[in-house]
Design a protein around this motif. Structure first.
Motif, mmCIF file in Angstrom:
data_model
loop_
_atom_site.group_PDB
_atom_site.id
_atom_site.type_symbol
_atom_site.label_atom_id
_atom_site.label_comp_id
_atom_site.label_asym_id
_atom_site.label_seq_id
_atom_site.Cartn_x
_atom_site.Cartn_y
_atom_site.Cartn_z
ATOM 1 N N GLN A 108 -4.831 6.463 -0.121
ATOM 2 C CA GLN A 108 -5.046 5.943 -1.464
ATOM 3 C C GLN A 108 -4.478 6.878 -2.538
ATOM 4 N N ASP A 110 -1.779 -1.501 -5.870
ATOM 5 C CA ASP A 110 -0.838 -0.716 -5.085
ATOM 6 C C ASP A 110 0.523 -0.787 -5.770
ATOM 7 N N GLY A 158 -3.039 4.555 -4.991
ATOM 8 C CA GLY A 158 -3.305 3.230 -4.459
ATOM 9 C C GLY A 158 -4.364 2.518 -5.285
ATOM 10 N N PRO A 190 0.833 -1.206 0.000
ATOM 11 C CA PRO A 190 0.000 0.000 0.000
ATOM 12 C C PRO A 190 0.866 1.254 0.000
#
Length: 308
Positions: A150, A300, A291, A110
């Motif tokens: 994200q 990711d 992300g 991530p």
């Protein structure tokens, strides 16, 4: 062990011919018990010595047995000895054999799980729920909430990640591949905003790619509604860095002469990946990372290590 492959068709033919006779298979089986001379073999097989000698000659030519002349009461006798316990025949080509024995270690990281960073305004991070930290406040990049990010962005600096590696000891690394969605970081957005983005693996510079701009002419395919209604960055480009035993590439185009053997992948239990803008870069256009829930591509930072 006798190793044979399709790279040596003549050797394969000799072995196949030598093993195609029931009598010769019996000879090899008798030699499993120990060395025997031609007369002993002929007696055990109940065939003429001359016939036995012919079979011995074929087995010797194929390299399956050795013969040695030793003194006897009447001149010399030929003693036979088996050469190999096993025969391995590789029917695939050497190139295809390497491909078939290669394995792949894969992991996605991530974007908020960076282990080190250097950022400066404009900078920030967000996810589907909203802004995670106050904009343009670098100290908040230490927040544990970063794991939920994200999209993250910075006007300069870098982000560094450490990928744990679960690869068997003694393996040989064939290639390392990293892919991620990213773009430059401009005020609001600007498709003509170049940024020189450099990748380091285990602190080794594998090359620099120039992002053409910061894209916001349309909503990102994965973006939440609230973000699509802003003038902020919306999506990036999916880029793939690959380092092999020959060189380093980006999207299969040559990037540098750095090879995978220079990276010391198995020297430690993790692999460091850093991406950012050098202080002496010509185009200091910042960086956006996406992300799996932002931008256009549901992934990711994806690592793939090929090993054999």
């Amino acid at each position: 062990m006798l190793e044979l492959s399709m790279e040596d068709p003549e050797g394969l033919q000799k072995i196949a011919h030598a093993l195609s006779s029931g009598v010769r298979l019996q000879i090899i089986n008798l030699l499993n018990k120990g060395n025997m001379n031609v007369n002993q073999l002929a007696e055990s097989l109940e065939i003429p010595v001359s016939t036995t000698a012919s079979h011995i000659k074929i087995l010797e030519k194929a390299g399956l047995i050795n013969t040695e002349l030793r003194p006897a009461s009447r001149g010399a006798m030929k003693v036979c000895k088996r050469n190999f316990d096993d025969i391995h025949i590789q029917l695939n080509s050497a190139e295809n054999f390497m491909k078939n024995t290669q394995k792949v270690f894969e992991l996605e990281m991530p974007i908020g799980q960076y282990t080190d960073f250097d950022v400066a305004p404009t900078c920030g991070m967000a996810n589907h729920e909203g802004m995670i930290i106050p904009e343009d406040a670098p100290v908040h990049f230490y927040s544990p909430e970063r794991a939920k990010a994200q999209i993250i962005w910075t006007r300069k600096g870098y982000f560094e990640y450490k990928f744990p590696l679960v690869i068997p000891a003694g393996s040989k690394i064939e290639s390392v591949q990293l892919s991620l969605e990213l773009c430059s970081e401009a005020p609001n957005h600007d498709p003509n905003w170049p940024s020189d983005l450099t990748v380091w693996i285990n602190d080794i510079d594998v090359g620099t790619w120039t992002s053409p701009g910061d894209f916001g002419d349309r909503p990102g395919k994965l973006n939440p509604k609230y973000w699509c209604e802003t003038t902020s960055t919306q999506y990036g480009l999916l880029k793939t860095w690959k380092i092999t035993k020959k060189n380093s590439t980006i999207d299969d185009f040559p990037l540098s002469d750095v090879t995978v053997d220079e990276l010391g992948i198995l020297d430690r239990m993790f692999m460091s990946f850093k991406i950012g803008i050098k202080e002496d870069a010509i185009h200091k256009g910042g960086l956006n990372l996406f992300g799996r829930e932002f931008g256009d591509h549901p992934q990711d930072i994806k690592l793939s290590v090929e090993y054999s």
